[in-house]
Enzyme design. Structure first.
Site, short mmCIF file in Angstrom:
data_model
loop_
_atom_site.label_atom_id
_atom_site.label_comp_id
_atom_site.label_asym_id
_atom_site.label_seq_id
_atom_site.Cartn_x
_atom_site.Cartn_y
_atom_site.Cartn_z
N CYS A 1 0.87 -1.11 0.18
CA CYS A 1 0.09 0.11 -0.06
C CYS A 1 0.96 1.16 -0.04
O CYS A 1 1.83 1.30 0.67
CB CYS A 1 -0.76 -0.07 1.31
SG CYS A 1 -2.05 1.39 1.30
N CYS B 1 0.23 4.89 6.91
CA CYS B 1 -0.15 4.62 8.51
C CYS B 1 0.77 3.87 9.31
O CYS B 1 1.03 2.88 9.13
CB CYS B 1 -1.57 4.12 8.18
SG CYS B 1 -2.55 4.44 6.70
N CYS C 1 0.60 0.28 10.45
CA CYS C 1 0.08 -0.82 9.58
C CYS C 1 1.22 -1.39 8.99
O CYS C 1 1.97 -1.08 8.37
CB CYS C 1 -0.91 -0.22 8.48
SG CYS C 1 -1.67 -1.56 7.49
N CYS D 1 -16.37 -9.85 5.95
CA CYS D 1 -15.54 -8.47 5.70
C CYS D 1 -14.33 -8.64 4.93
O CYS D 1 -13.47 -9.13 5.41
CB CYS D 1 -15.24 -7.67 6.83
SG CYS D 1 -16.47 -7.64 8.19
N CYS E 1 -19.19 -6.97 3.69
CA CYS E 1 -18.62 -5.51 4.09
C CYS E 1 -17.20 -5.78 3.33
O CYS E 1 -16.72 -6.56 3.27
CB CYS E 1 -18.48 -5.52 5.79
SG CYS E 1 -17.60 -4.07 6.00
N CYS F 1 -19.57 1.54 8.60
CA CYS F 1 -18.77 0.76 9.76
C CYS F 1 -17.75 1.73 9.72
O CYS F 1 -16.64 1.90 8.94
CB CYS F 1 -18.28 -0.39 9.31
SG CYS F 1 -17.21 -1.27 10.60
N ARG G 1 -18.00 -2.37 18.25
CA ARG G 1 -17.07 -3.84 18.12
C ARG G 1 -15.80 -3.73 18.99
O ARG G 1 -14.88 -2.78 18.50
CB ARG G 1 -16.98 -4.19 16.50
CG ARG G 1 -15.86 -5.52 16.18
CD ARG G 1 -16.05 -5.71 14.89
NE ARG G 1 -17.34 -6.18 14.46
CZ ARG G 1 -17.44 -5.35 13.22
NH1 ARG G 1 -16.59 -4.67 12.34
NH2 ARG G 1 -18.75 -5.43 12.63
N1 SAM Z 1 -6.79 0.25 3.07
C1 SAM Z 1 -7.95 0.47 3.53
C2 SAM Z 1 -7.96 1.53 4.27
O1 SAM Z 1 -7.03 1.92 5.15
O2 SAM Z 1 -9.16 2.38 4.59
C3 SAM Z 1 -8.59 -0.60 4.16
C4 SAM Z 1 -7.85 -1.57 4.91
S1 SAM Z 1 -6.93 -1.06 6.54
C5 SAM Z 1 -5.85 -2.19 6.97
C6 SAM Z 1 -8.41 -1.27 7.49
C7 SAM Z 1 -8.30 -0.51 9.01
O3 SAM Z 1 -7.54 -1.60 9.95
C8 SAM Z 1 -7.48 0.64 9.30
O4 SAM Z 1 -8.19 1.66 9.12
C9 SAM Z 1 -7.16 0.48 10.55
O5 SAM Z 1 -8.09 1.25 11.61
C10 SAM Z 1 -7.11 -0.94 10.96
N2 SAM Z 1 -5.60 -1.50 11.52
C11 SAM Z 1 -4.67 -1.67 10.56
N3 SAM Z 1 -3.48 -2.10 11.08
C12 SAM Z 1 -4.01 -2.18 12.44
C13 SAM Z 1 -3.16 -2.48 13.66
N4 SAM Z 1 -2.05 -2.70 13.54
N5 SAM Z 1 -3.74 -2.54 14.82
C14 SAM Z 1 -5.23 -2.16 14.77
N6 SAM Z 1 -5.88 -1.71 13.75
C15 SAM Z 1 -5.20 -1.82 12.62
FE1 SF4 Z 2 -2.95 1.07 3.38
FE2 SF4 Z 2 -2.73 0.14 5.76
FE3 SF4 Z 2 -3.20 2.54 5.69
FE4 SF4 Z 2 -5.14 0.90 4.80
S1 SF4 Z 2 -4.45 1.18 6.71
S2 SF4 Z 2 -4.33 2.60 3.82
S3 SF4 Z 2 -3.81 -0.62 3.97
S4 SF4 Z 2 -1.17 1.61 4.89
#
Ligand code: SAM
Ligand code: SF4
Ligand code: DTB
Length: 322
Positions: free
Chosen positions: A60, A64, A67, A106, A137, A197, A269
């Protein structure tokens, strides 16, 4: 909802000060209030089960800090970029989720934004997963209005798009897209007629004021998101937040309780982070008003409690899947 004390508890005019005052209540008073609301609006002994699958993992472009799927940390996390999965293995996994007791399936993709060229494949996936009798979802990153409409027309029930943290703390966590862009996607989802959500993550070094501010954004949405995932940060090696100071579990429970009080009808949740959470903390989260979880041994790239462990917990607590 007959209790006159609780009339008027669905509000969209919460202020940060009021929400901060809820966080500052003595723990027992806060949990009591949350449980009272929970019982007025829901059966307190049922829990909704959603199962996740990462249909497009890694690579990606966003940054973030929590992530494991960001390309920026790929070398350190070891998460490889994959293509969108074929429909066959997705349906096989959805069927086993349904047979295991999940009511919603989901699907997550590590994209910044959905591209139109992927829509036909996703529409097919939505139709077939629904045909198995599951709610659907997806979380695919940012959406434009026409894309939200196409997903809805294919039968998508929920779209997950989290605000993640407070507007004030957001810049510490993500620099590649703005908080307002997230709100735009949420507006497109709502306009297309899908259920929203939307929640966030705690344990990223934010203050209690940030947690109040994040919930203020959610609780002043009209209507409230139907589903509010509260994630405890999963500290993944190789991400910038790998060594964040862990949040006190009682502060996590407080966040659930305040979400329940401010968004009485929503499903709250108890989301990521259960694998390293004690049974006692999860029990308190249910008492504080959580009524939905991610079920199944994997979240997107990280682990989640196995079915058997959750079944034992449900039995100990007298909870049944909704
Ligand atoms: N890429 C898309 C986005 O960010 O909108 C969808 C997938 S993203 C992995 C979905 C959500 O997973 C993120 O917004 C975050 O809230 C949650 N998430 C990701 N990594 C996480 C982590 N290490 N611990 C807790 N929640 C996490
Ligand atoms: Fe990309 Fe992870 Fe951020 Fe979703 S949460 S936009 S997968 S870096
Ligand atoms: C949400 O709020 N939490 C889920 C889901 N929505 C997509 C994701 C949690 C991901 C945890 C880290 C991982 O497994 O990669």
């Amino acid at each position: 909802m007959d209790d006159p004390k609780l009339k008027g508890s669905i509000r969209h005019d919460w202020s940060k000060a009021e929400i901060g005052a809820l966080f500052a209540l003595p723990f027992s008073d806060l949990i009591f209030r949350a449980a009272e609301i929970h019982r007025a609006f829901h059966d307190p002994n049922t829990v909704q089960l959603s199962q996740l699958l990462s249909i497009k993992t890694g690579g990606c472009a966003e940054d973030c800090a929590y992530c494991p799927q960001s390309a920026k940390f790929a070398e350190a996390t070891g998460v490889k970029a994959e293509k969108l999965m074929d429909i066959g293995p997705i349906l096989a996994d959805a069927q086993s989720a349904r047979d295991g007791g999940a009511s919603r399936y989901c699907m997550g993709a590590a994209w910044t934004r959905l591209k139109d060229r992927d829509l036909p494949a996703l529409e097919g996936i939505i139709r077939e997963v629904k045909a198995l009798g599951l709610e659907t979802c997806m979380t695919l990153g940012m959406l434009e209005a026409h894309q939200a409409q196409r997903l809805r027309a294919a039968g998508l029930d929920y779209y997950n798009h989290n605000i993640d943290t407070s507007p004030e703390y957001y810049g510490e966590i993500i620099t590649t897209r703005t908080f307002d862009e997230r709100l735009e996607t949420l507006a497109h989802v709502r306009e297309a007629g899908m259920s929203v959500c939307c929640g966030g993550i705690v344990g990223m070094g934010e203050s209690v004021g940030d947690r109040a501010s994040m919930l203020e954004v959610l609780a002043t949405m009209t209507p409230h998101p139907e589903s509010v995932p509260i994630n405890m940060l999963v500290q993944v090696k190789g991400t910038p937040l790998a060594d964040a100071a862990p949040l006190d579990p009682l502060e996590f429970v407080r966040t659930i309780a305040v979400a329940r009080i401010t968004m009485p009808r929503s499903a709250v949740r108890l989301s990521a982070g259960r694998e390293s959470m004690s049974e006692e903390c999860q029990a308190l989260a249910f008492l504080a008003g959580a009524n939905s979880i991610f079920y199944g041994e994997k979240l997107l790239t990280t682990g989640n409690p196995e079915h058997d462990r959750d079944r034992v917990l449900f039995q100990k607590l007298g909870i049944s899947p909704a």
